[in-house]
Design an enzyme around this catalytic site. Structure first.
Site, PDB file in Angstrom:
ATOM      1  N   SER A 172     -15.262  -1.607 -10.912  1.00  0.00           N
ATOM      2  CA  SER A 172     -16.292  -1.020 -10.000  1.00  0.00           C
ATOM      3  C   SER A 172     -17.552  -1.021 -11.017  1.00  0.00           C
ATOM      4  O   SER A 172     -17.385  -0.805 -12.133  1.00  0.00           O
ATOM      5  CB  SER A 172     -15.738   0.311  -9.669  1.00  0.00           C
ATOM      6  OG  SER A 172     -17.015   1.348  -9.532  1.00  0.00           O
ATOM      7  N   ASP A 214       0.822  -1.136   0.039  1.00  0.00           N
ATOM      8  CA  ASP A 214       0.060  -0.145   0.019  1.00  0.00           C
ATOM      9  C   ASP A 214       0.805   1.138  -0.058  1.00  0.00           C
ATOM     10  O   ASP A 214       2.170   1.129   0.151  1.00  0.00           O
ATOM     11  CB  ASP A 214      -0.939  -0.072   1.336  1.00  0.00           C
ATOM     12  CG  ASP A 214      -2.164   0.581   1.124  1.00  0.00           C
ATOM     13  OD1 ASP A 214      -3.306   0.156   0.990  1.00  0.00           O
ATOM     14  OD2 ASP A 214      -2.120   2.009   1.154  1.00  0.00           O
ATOM     15  N   ASP A 243       4.702   3.085  -3.871  1.00  0.00           N
ATOM     16  CA  ASP A 243       3.982   3.902  -4.972  1.00  0.00           C
ATOM     17  C   ASP A 243       4.112   3.109  -6.038  1.00  0.00           C
ATOM     18  O   ASP A 243       4.901   3.105  -6.807  1.00  0.00           O
ATOM     19  CB  ASP A 243       4.569   5.116  -5.159  1.00  0.00           C
ATOM     20  CG  ASP A 243       3.639   6.276  -5.901  1.00  0.00           C
ATOM     21  OD1 ASP A 243       2.714   5.617  -6.518  1.00  0.00           O
ATOM     22  OD2 ASP A 243       4.056   7.207  -5.935  1.00  0.00           O
ATOM     23  N   TYR A 266     -13.295   8.430 -12.520  1.00  0.00           N
ATOM     24  CA  TYR A 266     -13.191   7.037 -11.653  1.00  0.00           C
ATOM     25  C   TYR A 266     -13.642   5.877 -12.732  1.00  0.00           C
ATOM     26  O   TYR A 266     -13.001   5.060 -13.008  1.00  0.00           O
ATOM     27  CB  TYR A 266     -13.713   7.050 -10.502  1.00  0.00           C
ATOM     28  CG  TYR A 266     -13.646   5.736  -9.747  1.00  0.00           C
ATOM     29  CD1 TYR A 266     -12.659   5.530  -9.044  1.00  0.00           C
ATOM     30  CD2 TYR A 266     -14.860   5.160  -9.261  1.00  0.00           C
ATOM     31  CE1 TYR A 266     -12.514   4.260  -8.695  1.00  0.00           C
ATOM     32  CE2 TYR A 266     -14.784   3.900  -8.700  1.00  0.00           C
ATOM     33  CZ  TYR A 266     -13.522   3.393  -8.298  1.00  0.00           C
ATOM     34  OH  TYR A 266     -13.345   2.272  -7.432  1.00  0.00           O
TER      35      TYR A 266
END
Length: 342
Positions: free
Chosen positions: A127, A43, A63, A158
């Site tokens: 998503s 993370d 990252d 997004y």
């Protein structure tokens, strides 16, 4: 329904990106509970901000928008769950479109790194924001089928990033024979996640607002929009079962992973009021970010392929979520993030 325990060996290294986040932290905990010990959790956040951190897991702060750290994350991996993304609730994604789109670098670099090391399977968390906005203009929405993502007009920022990354997974499979699996998450909620700070989603935000109002003896709640917009919400346990089953499956196309229990936001507030044993005066903020008018998951395909679909009742999941947020706010005044180490 296939299970990862029939697929992933105990000597296989499993990488979970976004492991310091809500879903990723629960996934790492679930993998440990299944007996896996070769786990790498990655993370960007400082370890102090991880929601769950385990000492017997290789925890890395990297990252993944850069190729070098992505290669470090994927080194020697057999299976990768790529959950890492810069995201949040509607209040965040409507006001941070560029930041959300930069998550395309994460999936790009993780796919490249996975190809280089010969990963056996690569799971990508997409998503429901990929779905065309024109199919979500009514609160009485027809549940969204996977084919409804095209012709493309997803959530700006997004949603476009998620849809593009889905295509990238597809083409890495076609061109490089990298086995990829894609799940379209629909509003995942539960304990050990964000409930304040601007990135929280509706279930956690409403729990927090009710708890704070009761504590302040001011039984008033602000609701974004008119409260009649509709959504379905999937409890984290169903998300974990579905994600693992999809990884282990032969499903090659993106597939819905969400509850089909449709509720209005007003009904969601009703549930939280009932759990708390209060009735709130409602103030509607009509100019607040509120997303599409209606969204629900069509579970025809997941039931066809897996013989299963998310089934945890919203009332049951919300009670567990409310109790956890209540304890957090009581212990800390709502100021600290929850970090669990076991």
């Amino acid at each position: 329904m296939k299970d990862i325990q029939g697929l992933i060996g105990k000597d296989d290294l499993i990488v979970v990106t976004g492991g310091g986040g809500f879903i990723g932290g629960h996934l790492v905990a679930d993998l440990r509970a299944k007996g896996y010990r070769k786990i790498r959790s990655v993370d960007l956040k400082p370890f102090s901000e991880w929601y769950q951190e385990f000492p017997d897991v290789e925890n890395l702060k990297l990252d993944l928008r850069e190729i070098g750290p992505a290669r470090r994350a994927a080194k020697d991996a057999a299976y990768i769950y790529n959950l890492a993304a810069d995201m949040g609730g509607m209040g965040f994604i409507e006001t941070h479109k560029a930041e959300c789109m930069l998550s395309v670098l994460i999936n790009t670099h993780m796919l490249m790194a996975a190809k280089e090391v010969g990963v056996k399977r690569f799971f990508y968390s997409s998503s429901a924001c990929v779905y065309a906005a024109e199919k979500q203009t009514s609160a009485a929405v027809v549940a969204l089928k996977e084919a409804d993502s095209y012709p493309a007009m997803p959530e700006d920022g997004y949603g476009w990033e998620k849809l593009f990354s889905e295509r990238m997974c597809r083409h890495f499979t076609e061109d490089f024979k990298l086995a990829t699996r894609v799940a379209r998450y629909h509003n995942v909620y539960g304990p050990l996640g964000t409930y304040d700070g601007g990135r929280e989603k509706a279930p956690a935000a409403i729990c927090r607002k009710v708890i704070a109002a009761v504590a302040a003896k001011n039984l008033e709640i602000e609701i974004w929009g008119d409260g009649e917009q509709t959504r379905s919400f999937m409890y984290i346990d169903d998300c974990l079962i579905g994600s693992n089953a999809i990884l282990a499956s032969d499903i090659l196309e993106p597939i819905n992973l969400g509850s089909n229990e449709l509720v209005t936001i007003n009904q969601l507030v009703d549930i939280v009021e009932d759990i708390a044993g209060v009735k709130m005066k409602r103030k509607y903020k009509l100019d607040a970010p509120k997303g599409v008018r209606g969204r629900n998951s069509d579970n025809t395909l997941i039931h066809k392929y897996l013989g299963w679909q998310p089934s945890i009742r919203l009332r049951d999941g919300m009670e567990k979520t409310y109790r956890w947020i209540y304890d957090e706010m009581r212990q800390s005044g709502g100021q600290r993030r929850a970090v669990f180490t076991a």
